[in-house]
Design a protein around this motif. Structure first.
Motif, PDB file in Angstrom:
ATOM      1  N   ILE A 153       0.813  -1.211   0.000  1.00  0.00           N
ATOM      2  CA  ILE A 153       0.000   0.000   0.000  1.00  0.00           C
ATOM      3  C   ILE A 153       0.850   1.267   0.000  1.00  0.00           C
ATOM      4  O   ILE A 153       0.439   2.315  -0.503  1.00  0.00           O
ATOM      5  CB  ILE A 153      -0.979   0.002   1.203  1.00  0.00           C
ATOM      6  CG1 ILE A 153      -2.035   1.088   1.025  1.00  0.00           C
ATOM      7  CG2 ILE A 153      -0.224   0.140   2.519  1.00  0.00           C
ATOM      8  CD1 ILE A 153      -3.145   1.021   2.063  1.00  0.00           C
ATOM      9  N   ARG A 154       2.049   1.167   0.554  1.00  0.00           N
ATOM     10  CA  ARG A 154       2.966   2.323   0.556  1.00  0.00           C
ATOM     11  C   ARG A 154       3.288   2.748  -0.876  1.00  0.00           C
ATOM     12  O   ARG A 154       3.269   3.941  -1.196  1.00  0.00           O
ATOM     13  CB  ARG A 154       4.232   1.956   1.316  1.00  0.00           C
ATOM     14  CG  ARG A 154       5.393   2.895   1.099  1.00  0.00           C
ATOM     15  CD  ARG A 154       6.594   2.500   1.938  1.00  0.00           C
ATOM     16  NE  ARG A 154       6.461   2.988   3.301  1.00  0.00           N
ATOM     17  CZ  ARG A 154       7.316   2.714   4.287  1.00  0.00           C
ATOM     18  NH1 ARG A 154       8.330   1.891   4.046  1.00  0.00           N
ATOM     19  NH2 ARG A 154       7.147   3.220   5.488  1.00  0.00           N
ATOM     20  N   TYR A 155       3.545   1.803  -1.751  1.00  0.00           N
ATOM     21  CA  TYR A 155       3.925   2.122  -3.137  1.00  0.00           C
ATOM     22  C   TYR A 155       2.694   2.347  -4.011  1.00  0.00           C
ATOM     23  O   TYR A 155       2.757   3.088  -4.993  1.00  0.00           O
ATOM     24  CB  TYR A 155       4.808   0.999  -3.676  1.00  0.00           C
ATOM     25  CG  TYR A 155       5.992   0.724  -2.768  1.00  0.00           C
ATOM     26  CD1 TYR A 155       7.039   1.626  -2.681  1.00  0.00           C
ATOM     27  CD2 TYR A 155       6.017  -0.420  -1.960  1.00  0.00           C
ATOM     28  CE1 TYR A 155       8.104   1.399  -1.811  1.00  0.00           C
ATOM     29  CE2 TYR A 155       7.073  -0.652  -1.095  1.00  0.00           C
ATOM     30  CZ  TYR A 155       8.114   0.267  -1.028  1.00  0.00           C
ATOM     31  OH  TYR A 155       9.152   0.048  -0.163  1.00  0.00           O
ATOM     32  N   SER A 156       1.585   1.722  -3.643  1.00  0.00           N
ATOM     33  CA  SER A 156       0.341   1.952  -4.391  1.00  0.00           C
ATOM     34  C   SER A 156      -0.116   3.398  -4.232  1.00  0.00           C
ATOM     35  O   SER A 156      -0.565   4.036  -5.186  1.00  0.00           O
ATOM     36  CB  SER A 156      -0.756   1.010  -3.897  1.00  0.00           C
ATOM     37  OG  SER A 156      -0.385  -0.334  -4.079  1.00  0.00           O
ATOM     38  N   MET A 157       0.004   3.922  -3.016  1.00  0.00           N
ATOM     39  CA  MET A 157      -0.451   5.288  -2.745  1.00  0.00           C
ATOM     40  C   MET A 157       0.533   6.347  -3.224  1.00  0.00           C
ATOM     41  O   MET A 157       0.189   7.527  -3.316  1.00  0.00           O
ATOM     42  CB  MET A 157      -0.712   5.470  -1.250  1.00  0.00           C
ATOM     43  CG  MET A 157      -1.903   4.679  -0.725  1.00  0.00           C
ATOM     44  SD  MET A 157      -2.238   4.967   1.041  1.00  0.00           S
ATOM     45  CE  MET A 157      -2.716   6.697   1.029  1.00  0.00           C
ATOM     46  N   LEU A 158       1.757   5.926  -3.540  1.00  0.00           N
ATOM     47  CA  LEU A 158       2.767   6.897  -3.970  1.00  0.00           C
ATOM     48  C   LEU A 158       2.357   7.601  -5.267  1.00  0.00           C
ATOM     49  O   LEU A 158       2.721   8.759  -5.488  1.00  0.00           O
ATOM     50  CB  LEU A 158       4.117   6.201  -4.144  1.00  0.00           C
ATOM     51  CG  LEU A 158       5.341   7.116  -4.307  1.00  0.00           C
ATOM     52  CD1 LEU A 158       5.499   8.025  -3.087  1.00  0.00           C
ATOM     53  CD2 LEU A 158       6.607   6.272  -4.501  1.00  0.00           C
ATOM     54  N   GLY A 159       1.580   6.910  -6.102  1.00  0.00           N
ATOM     55  CA  GLY A 159       1.144   7.517  -7.354  1.00  0.00           C
ATOM     56  C   GLY A 159       0.287   8.748  -7.146  1.00  0.00           C
ATOM     57  O   GLY A 159       0.280   9.673  -7.977  1.00  0.00           O
ATOM     58  N   ILE A 160      -0.452   8.812  -6.021  1.00  0.00           N
ATOM     59  CA  ILE A 160      -1.315   9.965  -5.797  1.00  0.00           C
ATOM     60  C   ILE A 160      -0.524  11.201  -5.376  1.00  0.00           C
ATOM     61  O   ILE A 160      -1.096  12.299  -5.294  1.00  0.00           O
ATOM     62  CB  ILE A 160      -2.411   9.662  -4.752  1.00  0.00           C
ATOM     63  CG1 ILE A 160      -1.809   9.441  -3.366  1.00  0.00           C
ATOM     64  CG2 ILE A 160      -3.251   8.473  -5.188  1.00  0.00           C
ATOM     65  CD1 ILE A 160      -2.853   9.298  -2.269  1.00  0.00           C
ATOM     66  N   ALA A 161       0.785  11.037  -5.121  1.00  0.00           N
ATOM     67  CA  ALA A 161       1.610  12.205  -4.803  1.00  0.00           C
ATOM     68  C   ALA A 161       1.923  13.020  -6.046  1.00  0.00           C
ATOM     69  O   ALA A 161       2.341  14.175  -5.946  1.00  0.00           O
ATOM     70  CB  ALA A 161       2.906  11.752  -4.126  1.00  0.00           C
ATOM     71  N   VAL A 162       1.724  12.452  -7.226  1.00  0.00           N
ATOM     72  CA  VAL A 162       2.004  13.156  -8.483  1.00  0.00           C
ATOM     73  C   VAL A 162       0.847  14.068  -8.876  1.00  0.00           C
ATOM     74  O   VAL A 162       1.043  15.144  -9.442  1.00  0.00           O
ATOM     75  CB  VAL A 162       2.270  12.138  -9.614  1.00  0.00           C
ATOM     76  CG1 VAL A 162       2.517  12.842 -10.938  1.00  0.00           C
ATOM     77  CG2 VAL A 162       3.457  11.244  -9.250  1.00  0.00           C
ATOM     78  N   THR A 163      -0.375  13.657  -8.558  1.00  0.00           N
ATOM     79  CA  THR A 163      -1.544  14.392  -9.043  1.00  0.00           C
ATOM     80  C   THR A 163      -1.638  15.830  -8.536  1.00  0.00           C
ATOM     81  O   THR A 163      -2.086  16.709  -9.283  1.00  0.00           O
ATOM     82  CB  THR A 163      -2.835  13.617  -8.718  1.00  0.00           C
ATOM     83  OG1 THR A 163      -2.915  13.376  -7.308  1.00  0.00           O
ATOM     84  CG2 THR A 163      -2.848  12.293  -9.457  1.00  0.00           C
ATOM     85  N   PRO A 164      -1.253  16.146  -7.283  1.00  0.00           N
ATOM     86  CA  PRO A 164      -1.317  17.554  -6.866  1.00  0.00           C
ATOM     87  C   PRO A 164      -0.378  18.460  -7.664  1.00  0.00           C
ATOM     88  O   PRO A 164      -0.689  19.636  -7.872  1.00  0.00           O
ATOM     89  CB  PRO A 164      -0.917  17.513  -5.389  1.00  0.00           C
ATOM     90  CG  PRO A 164      -1.171  16.126  -4.951  1.00  0.00           C
ATOM     91  CD  PRO A 164      -0.890  15.276  -6.150  1.00  0.00           C
ATOM     92  N   VAL A 165       0.748  17.922  -8.092  1.00  0.00           N
ATOM     93  CA  VAL A 165       1.689  18.725  -8.900  1.00  0.00           C
ATOM     94  C   VAL A 165       1.061  19.047 -10.255  1.00  0.00           C
ATOM     95  O   VAL A 165       1.155  20.184 -10.750  1.00  0.00           O
ATOM     96  CB  VAL A 165       3.017  17.964  -9.076  1.00  0.00           C
ATOM     97  CG1 VAL A 165       3.967  18.749  -9.968  1.00  0.00           C
ATOM     98  CG2 VAL A 165       3.660  17.703  -7.711  1.00  0.00           C
ATOM     99  N   LEU A 166       0.403  18.059 -10.857  1.00  0.00           N
ATOM    100  CA  LEU A 166      -0.300  18.299 -12.115  1.00  0.00           C
ATOM    101  C   LEU A 166      -1.436  19.300 -11.921  1.00  0.00           C
ATOM    102  O   LEU A 166      -1.686  20.160 -12.771  1.00  0.00           O
ATOM    103  CB  LEU A 166      -0.842  16.988 -12.668  1.00  0.00           C
ATOM    104  CG  LEU A 166       0.197  15.912 -13.021  1.00  0.00           C
ATOM    105  CD1 LEU A 166      -0.488  14.621 -13.444  1.00  0.00           C
ATOM    106  CD2 LEU A 166       1.122  16.413 -14.121  1.00  0.00           C
ATOM    107  N   SER A 167      -2.110  19.209 -10.781  1.00  0.00           N
ATOM    108  CA  SER A 167      -3.167  20.163 -10.459  1.00  0.00           C
ATOM    109  C   SER A 167      -2.617  21.581 -10.368  1.00  0.00           C
ATOM    110  O   SER A 167      -3.240  22.533 -10.860  1.00  0.00           O
ATOM    111  CB  SER A 167      -3.831  19.773  -9.133  1.00  0.00           C
ATOM    112  OG  SER A 167      -4.802  20.716  -8.762  1.00  0.00           O
TER     113      SER A 167
END
Length: 435
Positions: free
Chosen positions: A402-416
């Motif tokens: 789950i640590r690495y699965s959730m890491l992908g959501i750290a990219v979306t705020p930068v795109l936002s």
């Protein structure tokens, strides 16, 4: 004396700041309370996921789809016609009826016996909650002048943090001591009382905009309004930015309690005691500080009313990565604290900018459309993707997947942040004088 008063008003108008409408404080307060239960009731499933997984013996993929897809499809799609109706009919009654209905569905969730019944209650809860946010933003916009909306909607935006700070720890305690079913039943009851109080104490504010004179079908009118929204470049970039942030917010809400359980071996009571104050106190501080900062920006610097939220969203990315990858308590807690502070700063100013660029007769619809992006796209991509990745990575990483699965959501705020930065460029061009 009158001359002096006129001079003060003139000075305020030159600085781009109107007086705070104190009579609107109660409607703002109770709408915020309605929103508190909107966020709380939808978030409770994330707290109950570990217990539900054990009791119903279902996969993380199934739980991700139920926590995300079952709720968000109806919430997002039904929200469009509801918002269109709210732009034309009594918004107060729409909000009150929806609150009562979703509160009943929250309580009924405690009675389900299998994953399919759980999906149905989430589906119906989404239908009720679709009546809240977009109409409420429209009501607040009618109670407050344009230059005061960023702060007013920032206060309204503290609802999620109040839910986390005050009610989430209580829900966690109920879950540990009385079970997840009791938690849902206890959470549903207050909504009925609040719905009655809302109808009795808040009036529908008058609309200044002229009603439609050209007689067209509801379907054609809604289509024309939607086309008008997406012809607005500022709105399009706001829509994209909110969609990316939605993926982050929904995934974090659904899976953070499970992350604490699997990675840091915490019980639900301990996890909720951390999530509640951090998301609540720090989140509220970020929302209010952001709202106050944007409220102080004069009309001469309009782009920064969206530029400030863009910077806040950009900072969420590294903070989220620090939280997920931090091995020591001080590192992951710092990351979680920073994430909690920055994540929702954008909400009030972005909603205020949205209602300012679309005109009075499209306010609720515009908010519903950006919620469609944040909820339908963001929720499907966020919680569901994390659940699927958990199942794929678990054979290799075990509970740490789950640590690495959730890491992908750290990219979306930068795109936002990049999208909001582009929206800031167009904001002065589309900001309406009649808003």
């Amino acid at each position: 004396m009158q001359a002096a008063s006129d001079s003060v008003v003139a000075c305020e108008e030159q600085q781009g700041h109107s007086a705070w409408p104190w009579a609107a404080s109660w409607p703002l307060a109770i709408l915020t309370l309605v929103s508190v239960f909107n966020y709380l009731d939808r978030s409770l499933l994330g707290l109950a996921l570990p217990a539900i997984k054990q009791e119903m013996e279902v996969s993380d993929t199934a739980l991700g789809l139920v926590s995300g897809l079952a709720f968000v499809v109806i919430y997002s799609l039904v929200g469009i016609p509801i918002a269109w109706a709210a732009d034309r009919y009594n918004r107060r009654n729409i909000i009150a009826a929806g609150l009562a209905f979703w509160s009943i569905m929250t309580a009924v969730t405690g009675l389900v016996s299998n994953i399919w019944q759980l999906a149905i209650t989430r589906f119906l809860m989404g239908a009720g909650e679709a009546t809240s946010t977009a109409p409420a933003n429209s009501v607040i916009a009618d109670y407050f002048p344009a230059d005061r909306r960023p702060l007013a909607l920032a206060i309204y935006g503290t609802a999620a943090t109040i839910a986390y700070a005050i009610f989430f720890p209580v829900a966690g305690w109920i879950t540990e001591n009385y079970g997840w079913r009791t938690m849902f039943m206890a959470a549903g009851a207050p909504g009925i009382v609040i719905a009655i109080m809302f109808v009795l104490t808040v009036r529908e504010p008058p609309r200044i905009a002229k009603p439609e004179t050209k007689k067209v079908s509801a379907f054609s009118s809604m289509g024309n309004d939607l086309a008008g929204l997406f012809s607005n470049r500022c709105f399009v970039w706001i829509f994209a930015g909110v969609t990316f942030m939605g993926a982050n917010v929904w995934a974090a809400g659904a899976w953070t309690p499970t992350f604490f359980a699997r990675v840091h071996d915490m019980g639900m009571g301990q996890a909720s005691a951390i999530i509640g104050p951090a998301r609540g106190i720090l989140g509220a501080a970020g929302i209010l500080i952001g709202g106050i900062l944007v409220d102080r920006i004069s009309s001469a610097h309009l782009p920064w009313r969206i530029g400030v939220p863009a910077i806040a969203c950009f900072l969420v990315g590294p903070a989220e990565a620090l939280f997920l990858l931090g091995d020591t308590t001080s590192m992951w807690f710092l990351g979680f604290a920073l994430t909690s502070f920055f994540t929702l700063i954008h909400q009030g100013p972005i909603y205020a900018a949205t209602v300012n660029i679309v005109g009075q007769r499209r306010r609720a619809l515009a908010i519903a459309v950006i919620l469609l992006g944040a909820s339908l796209v963001g929720n499907i991509v966020g919680p569901s993707a994390v659940g699927i990745l958990n199942d794929l990575l678990s054979p290799h990483y075990g509970d740490l997947a789950i640590r690495y699965s959730m890491l992908g959501i750290a990219v979306t705020p930068v795109l936002s942040a990049l999208c909001f930065w582009r929206a800031a460029h167009y904001y002065p061009q589309y900001n309406r004088k009649d808003s």
